[in-house]
Design an enzyme around this catalytic site. Structure first.
Site, mmCIF file in Angstrom:
data_model
loop_
_atom_site.group_PDB
_atom_site.id
_atom_site.type_symbol
_atom_site.label_atom_id
_atom_site.label_comp_id
_atom_site.label_asym_id
_atom_site.label_seq_id
_atom_site.Cartn_x
_atom_site.Cartn_y
_atom_site.Cartn_z
ATOM 1 N N ASP A 240 0.900 -1.206 -0.205
ATOM 2 C CA ASP A 240 -0.043 0.006 0.094
ATOM 3 C C ASP A 240 0.856 1.343 0.213
ATOM 4 O OD1 ASP A 240 -2.091 1.793 0.030
ATOM 5 O OD2 ASP A 240 -2.667 1.275 2.127
ATOM 6 N N GLU B 145 -2.235 0.189 -8.032
ATOM 7 C CA GLU B 145 -2.653 1.188 -9.047
ATOM 8 C C GLU B 145 -4.226 0.893 -9.118
ATOM 9 O OE1 GLU B 145 -2.147 2.993 -13.380
ATOM 10 O OE2 GLU B 145 -0.900 1.086 -12.980
#
Length: 560
Positions: A529, A538
């Site tokens: 993350d 993404e």
């Protein structure tokens, strides 16, 4: 609804954490949590406010999970159907994240996943009346787009200027791609076809709200308008993408001012375009007959171009380094476009062109779209002509749904995902699996298919090895730092809500560019993350679209 965006730092998951859907469940849904193996053999569900035990059950058998490197047990509490806020408690372990049982459990997340498309609109400012703190200036007007040398033709030589505004930014970058727009736009149209009443009641608070069309169709139209400009009116061919030569830096849209180009006409782009426009033609027909006819004409023109150019595969020009979406097997795109044209026109020639007996089926992705053809045919099977093989249509969908359900039953985490499914965009794959399962449920009424689809949504909302809701802003422990330029550059701590992060996959293609290491190489735990992680964190429109579909589908189809 526990829409708890921005709840501080997103620390590493503990091996002792109970993992479950952090939003919660519909009263009639299957309800399952993953519990680390320990001394306990039973569990309790307690009221989050009073601490009173409201359900008690036995844990399932201990099962080793090679994908996550742990041994776990499943806690099932489907009989608990009283609305409220709860915790799951196991002796020797920390309590679970709080969750709700609510008859409207997934209405908010479905709306947020759809509004994420609004937040990714190109060529427009986002006004605070609709975007709140995520308001921003307009970027990428795309009214002065250049024809790249790879796309040059007699009527549009290299350097010709065309207008190609609107559309959605594809992912974390600011480019627009027909191939990925194809599956994303179709999935939203399919959601409306399958659950029209749900979306007719939905108010997204976007500029077009209240204009007489459902907001899902208002949002889809923003992208369809752009797609129509990507067709060369001289021959019906479709440009593969509208792009900079190179990716933008981490800036807001209005600060990204590189020249823009349309690049190469391809068979895949023409066929994806044709399939989407044929679908949109029938969906928009009740609202605008002239628009419907225009889109069908565009679909047929693109189909004819593809027939004349069956092997125009994308080749990345040397001066372009943005996403490729290359595909050198377009037999699936031919089948999908033929199926949608057949459904919309009733012309048996298109069904014959599909060559249905030769087409297998699989969970759809941007590069493998045969499954979309079969789901569309199943959806409209009662209106098809005698040319369609009804038994084959039903079989293709049901066999795939059963394969996914078989995997779900064997999974230590109780999810359809298998080892090979932890690939780029694994979260989106989990939801496309769930979409197939919901189609199987609609065809057969088999409860296993519904429950396995529920498990797919549970997975992306927290029942996973990293105990993370991959939907920004939703869940007690959600993705905080997606690879998404507006979320990175806007100066706001919390990411733009409603976006689905790509999820774990062991490739770690971005590891050398990231200042932090991945916590693990195990397939189900290879998730970072961090804004740097384009390989696992993404966002992308083709992943958000099945989140819209599945959240709405479960909300509608789960028995009360």
């Amino acid at each position: 609804m526990l829409t708890l965006a921005g709840l501080g730092a997103h620390g590493a998951a503990s091996a002792d954490d109970i993992k479950l859907n952090q939003l919660g469940f519909l009263p009639g849904a299957a309800k399952v949590a993953v519990v680390p193996d320990g001394v306990a053999r039973d569990f309790a569900v307690v009221d989050a406010d009073s601490g009173k035990v409201v359900f008690h059950g036995a844990l399932g058998p201990a099962t080793s999970s090679p994908d996550s490197g742990d041994t776990v047990r499943l806690a099932s509490f489907a009989p608990l159907n009283t609305p409220g806020k709860y915790l799951l408690r196991v002796t020797g372990l920390p309590d679970s994240s709080p969750f709700e049982i609510s008859p409207s459990a997934y209405q908010a997340v479905s709306a947020a996943a759809l509004k994420a498309f609004y937040f990714n609109r190109a060529s427009t400012a986002l006004d605070a009346r609709y975007a709140g703190i995520y308001a921003r200036a307009a970027g990428h007007p795309d009214t002065q787009v250049l024809i790249h040398a790879s796309a040059a033709s007699a009527t549009r030589p290299a350097g010709t200027v065309i207008a190609s505004p609107k559309g959605w930014y594809d992912a974390g970058d600011y480019n627009k791609y027909i191939v990925n727009s194809g599956i994303a736009t179709y999935t939203l149209l399919a959601a409306y076809e399958d659950f029209p009443a749900f979306f007719q009641r939905q108010d997204l608070n976007i500029p077009e709200s209240g204009n007489g069309r459902p907001d899902i169709l208002n949002e889809v139209w923003w992208n369809l308008e752009w797609m129509l400009t990507m067709q060369d009116p001289a021959d019906g061919g479709v440009y593969h993408k509208l792009t900079n030569l190179h990716f933008d830096g981490i800036v807001m849209p209005n600060q990204a001012t590189q020249p823009r180009y349309v690049v190469q006409k391809t068979t895949a782009a023409a066929l994806d375009f044709s399939a989407v426009m044929a679908t949109a033609s029938r969906v928009y027909a009740p609202f605008d007959k002239a628009l419907s006819a225009r889109m069908l004409t565009a679909a047929q023109s693109a189909w004819r171009w593809a027939q004349a150019h069956p092997r125009e595969y994308y080749q990345q020009p040397k001066d372009v380094s943005t996403g490729e979406y290359g595909d050198k097997d377009v037999s699936d795109e031919f089948a999908w476009a033929a199926a949608e044209l057949y459904i919309t026109t009733g012309d048996d020639a298109y069904y014959q062109a599909m060559r249905a007996p030769e087409q297998a089926t699989s969970v759809p992705s941007w590069g493998e779209v045969r499954g979309l053809a079969w789901m569309s045919l199943a959806r409209h099977r009662k209106q098809l002509s005698a040319a369609a093989d009804q038994r084959l249509i039903t079989n293709r969908v049901e066999v795939l749904a059963q394969q996914l359900a078989d995997g779900w039953k064997k999974s230590p985490y109780g999810i359809p995902m298998q080892t090979h499914d932890f690939d780029w965009g694994s979260s989106g794959l989990a939801l496309n699996q769930a979409m197939v399962l919901l189609h199987g449920y609609r065809l057969t009424g088999k409860r296993d298919y519904l429950d396995a689809a529920q498990a797919g949504l549970d997975y992306v909302l927290g029942r996973n090895a990293v105990e993370t809701s991959f939907v920004t802003g939703y869940g007690a422990r959600s993705t905080q730092h997606p690879h998404h330029r507006p979320s990175q550059a806007d100066g706001i701590a919390a990411p733009v809500p409603g976006f689905l992060a790509g999820g774990p996959q062991p490739g770690q293609q971005d590891a050398q560019h990231c200042p932090k290491p991945y916590p693990s190489r195990l397939p189900a735990k290879s998730y970072l993350d961090h804004e740097c992680s384009y390989a696992s964190n993404e966002v992308a429109i083709n992943w958000n679209a099945p989140l819209v579909y599945v959240a709405a589908g479960l909300q509608v189809l789960t028995p009360r």
